[in-house]
Design an enzyme around this catalytic site. Structure first.
Site, PDB file in Angstrom:
ATOM      1  CB  SER A  37      -0.924   0.015   1.223  1.00  0.00           C
ATOM      2  OG  SER A  37      -0.164  -0.088   2.428  1.00  0.00           O
ATOM      3  CD  GLU A 238     -16.248  11.428  13.144  1.00  0.00           C
ATOM      4  OE1 GLU A 238     -15.849  11.914  14.231  1.00  0.00           O
ATOM      5  OE2 GLU A 238     -17.307  11.759  12.580  1.00  0.00           O
ATOM      6  CG  HIS A 245      -1.047   3.773   4.550  1.00  0.00           C
ATOM      7  ND1 HIS A 245      -1.545   3.174   5.693  1.00  0.00           N
ATOM      8  CD2 HIS A 245      -0.791   2.767   3.675  1.00  0.00           C
ATOM      9  CE1 HIS A 245      -1.596   1.861   5.515  1.00  0.00           C
ATOM     10  NE2 HIS A 245      -1.140   1.589   4.301  1.00  0.00           N
TER      11      HIS A 245
END
Length: 269
Positions: A37, A238, A245
């Site tokens: 990722s 939120e 990341h």
């Protein structure tokens, strides 16, 4: 008759010019990115049917912003490695994948089948291989080495160039103003395979630790990693607390580190 000769001569000249131009034009080199990722491209139909700007932004993998570093006016900097006039970055990285699951899901096969001579495969794994609490992706260091060996050997079978990266740093642990290594034996394992197989290596873990330390913990936490305040981004109403990341600025900085590393490589297949 003279007119016909002049026309013939012109046609020959144009033909020769066209042939020379064609021969001077090299096919694009494809730079394949395989990994997890931190390297992935979230904007390129990562989740079909979902609007990236509404559902994922600002999360950005460094591979997502790597193409600009491969622009035609920058290729001279990596001229020892890339002899073509143009480069296409093909980002196959995917979140949550380890060296093993990337192979098992057929993701490597789709790269291998399309590899051509002088293409490049940049591989960066380790974040998910080390996840002992997630057996569906976990790979011990010996297995990690084996899959890296496989990717390297099969890349070479196609006459392409493999490049191993140590895993990019996370935003912890910080001690005495410096960012330290969180990847343990996986950092060493990547280096061991590179040495064993005489493969080009970019120590992205060390490079990113050093660069993030230069910028300072407060700066990289706020601007590089996905630590977001509430009420700013539609995808994260939120807020978000994520020190793995990247936001666009962090991803771009990591992409720059990889490009800088490519410039320093002693090129070999």
């Amino acid at each position: 008759m003279k007119k016909e000769w002049r026309l013939l001569l012109l046609a020959v000249c144009l033909s020769c010019f066209g042939l020379t131009a064609f021969r001077g034009k090299k096919d694009p080199v494809v730079v394949y990115l395989i990994g997890d990722s931190t390297m992935a491209d979230y904007s390129n139909n990562y989740e079909p049917g979902k609007d990236y700007m509404k559902t994922r932004y600002p999360v950005t993998g460094w591979g997502q912003v790597f193409q600009p570093f491969m622009s035609a006016d920058s290729l001279y900097k990596v001229g020892k490695l890339i002899k073509a006039d143009s480069v296409l970055v093909n980002d196959r990285a995917r979140g949550g994948r380890s060296t093993r699951t990337f192979f098992q899901e057929g993701r490597w096969r789709s790269v291998y089948e399309n590899l051509k001579k002088n293409d490049i495969v940049i591989m960066q794994f380790g974040h998910n291989d080390a996840a002992e609490n997630k057996p569906e992706r976990y790979v011990n260091t010996e297995g990690y080495k084996e899959f890296l060996r496989l990717y390297v050997s099969q890349t070479r079978q196609k006459g392409a160039y493999p490049i191993i990266l140590t895993p990019v740093a996370r935003n912890y642990p910080w001690e005495d103003g410096r960012l330290h290594n969180v990847h343990g034996a996986y950092d060493r394992a990547a280096k061991d395979v590179a040495k064993e197989l005489d493969v080009m290596l970019i120590d992205l873990n060390q490079r990113s630790m050093d660069r993030f330390t230069e910028k300072g913990k407060e700066y990289v936490t706020k601007n590089y990693f996905m630590n977001l305040p509430a009420g700013v981004y539609e995808a994260y109403p939120e807020g978000q607390h994520d020190n793995t990341h990247f936001q666009p600025e962090g991803a771009t900085e990591v992409a720059r580190l990889v490009f800088e590393g490519m410039q320093e490589l002693n090129v070999r297949k």
